[in-house]
Design a protein around this motif. Structure first.
Motif, PDB file in Angstrom:
ATOM      1  N   ASN A 175      30.124  45.558  23.090  1.00 13.46           N
ATOM      2  CA  ASN A 175      28.726  46.431  22.624  1.00 13.46           C
ATOM      3  C   ASN A 175      27.989  45.274  21.990  1.00 13.46           C
ATOM      4  O   ASN A 175      26.887  45.303  22.181  1.00 13.46           O
ATOM      5  N   TYR A 176      28.441  44.462  20.988  1.00 15.05           N
ATOM      6  CA  TYR A 176      27.744  43.420  20.501  1.00 15.05           C
ATOM      7  C   TYR A 176      27.034  42.581  21.384  1.00 15.05           C
ATOM      8  O   TYR A 176      25.827  42.526  21.454  1.00 15.05           O
ATOM      9  N   THR A 217      24.191  44.197  22.743  1.00 14.33           N
ATOM     10  CA  THR A 217      23.283  44.343  21.845  1.00 14.33           C
ATOM     11  C   THR A 217      22.477  43.044  21.882  1.00 14.33           C
ATOM     12  O   THR A 217      21.219  42.953  21.657  1.00 14.33           O
ATOM     13  N   HIS A 235      20.319  43.054  25.027  1.00 17.88           N
ATOM     14  CA  HIS A 235      19.014  43.829  24.769  1.00 17.88           C
ATOM     15  C   HIS A 235      17.945  43.270  23.816  1.00 17.88           C
ATOM     16  O   HIS A 235      16.862  43.500  24.274  1.00 17.88           O
ATOM     17  N   ASP A 236      18.345  42.675  22.681  1.00 17.97           N
ATOM     18  CA  ASP A 236      17.435  42.036  21.763  1.00 17.97           C
ATOM     19  C   ASP A 236      16.631  40.679  22.539  1.00 17.97           C
ATOM     20  O   ASP A 236      15.655  40.601  22.187  1.00 17.97           O
ATOM     21  N   SER A 255      14.250  42.658  24.701  1.00 19.66           N
ATOM     22  CA  SER A 255      12.959  43.098  24.237  1.00 19.66           C
ATOM     23  C   SER A 255      12.353  42.169  23.336  1.00 19.66           C
ATOM     24  O   SER A 255      11.063  42.171  23.198  1.00 19.66           O
ATOM     25  N   TRP A 273      23.291  33.036  18.151  1.00 23.36           N
ATOM     26  CA  TRP A 273      23.317  33.302  19.429  1.00 23.36           C
ATOM     27  C   TRP A 273      23.873  32.114  20.361  1.00 23.36           C
ATOM     28  O   TRP A 273      24.826  32.127  21.067  1.00 23.36           O
TER      29      TRP A 273
END
Length: 267
Positions: free
Chosen positions: A182-183, A186, A189-190, A193, A249
């Protein structure tokens, strides 16, 4: 059965309703935050809000302690049990021996102990099919373990006897499979975005990845991508890009890339 809950978080919110729907009576719910206890009680038919941790006069046959691992010691130190009640916790990591030792230190009456571990990532308000919920059960007393199995089977078709070492390993694997995954989603997703790209573009890829993982005996057989191929130029460009926008990251990307390369180079 007559059941009481200590804790009103995500696990208790789901288990209490599932057990009530299966015909059990949820006698009481306790939370350090009375408002949280009230919110859960309103989802149930005939449940009292327990004002404190004195359950000495409770009618419960089973008390389910659904709190975080860090809070468990404090709860056991303060709680007062009715004699001969079955007390279980829902942790994936805390062993039955540790739990039993805490009970023996702090309880003035004899109680039975066990584990009732539902393997799922719960979120309040999100519906789920409880029949598909894996539940791991453990007790040193065969009679108590059988009672817990019957209780689990009243809501689930996937009930397993599992000792503490096995459950701990399962919990570690679950952290990789759920929390870390899930991380990573995330982060994806970021990243999108940041460039005003739609996260939904990844849905077919994500679904295909999961489907492939469960259609073979080993998810490694479905591994693809530049790390497995040994595409140094592409991974280097990716890391340069990530270094500019978020070095953490980049570190994560590098670690994952190195692990994938090592796994598939050694084959």
């Amino acid at each position: 059965m007559k059941i009481s809950f200590v804790g009103t978080g995500n696990v208790a919110w789901h288990l209490a309703q599932a057990l009530e729907e299966a015909g059990h009576w949820i006698c009481e719910v306790y939370s350090r935050d009375t408002q949280h206890a009230r919110q859960l009680a309103t989802e149930l038919y005939d449940t009292n809000i327990q004002p404190d941790l004195n359950f000495a006069d409770s009618e419960a046959e089973v008390i389910i302690i659904a709190v975080s691992d860090d809070a468990l010691d404090e709860i056991i130190e303060r709680i007062v049990f009715p004699e001969n009640v079955i007390v279980v916790h829902t942790s994936g990591a805390k062993s039955l021996a540790e739990f039993q030792k805490l009970i023996e230190i702090y309880s003035d009456v004899f109680v039975h102990t066990g584990i009732f571990y539902p393997l799922q990532s719960f979120t309040k308000g999100v519906e789920m099919d409880y029949k598909e919920l894996p539940i791991c059960v453990e007790s040193k007393n065969e009679l108590i373990e059988n009672k817990l199995i019957s209780l689990a089977e009243s809501i689930s078709d996937h009930v397993t006897r599992m000792d503490s070492d096995e459950r701990f390993t399962l919990h570690v694997a679950a952290v990789f499979a759920n929390n870390f995954t899930n991380y990573l989603l995330t982060v994806a997703h970021d990243l999108l975005s940041r460039e005003q790209l739609d996260f939904d573009l990844l849905q077919p890829l994500i679904r295909n990845t999961i489907d492939k993982a469960f259609s073979s005996n080993d998810p490694a057989s479905g591994q693809t991508g530049p790390a497995k191929r040994g595409d140094i130029e592409t991974t280097s460009r990716h890391m340069e890009y990530l270094q500019e926008i978020n070095p953490e990251w980049m570190d994560l990307y590098r670690t994952m890339t190195e692990q994938i390369r090592a796994r598939h180079t050694s084959k």
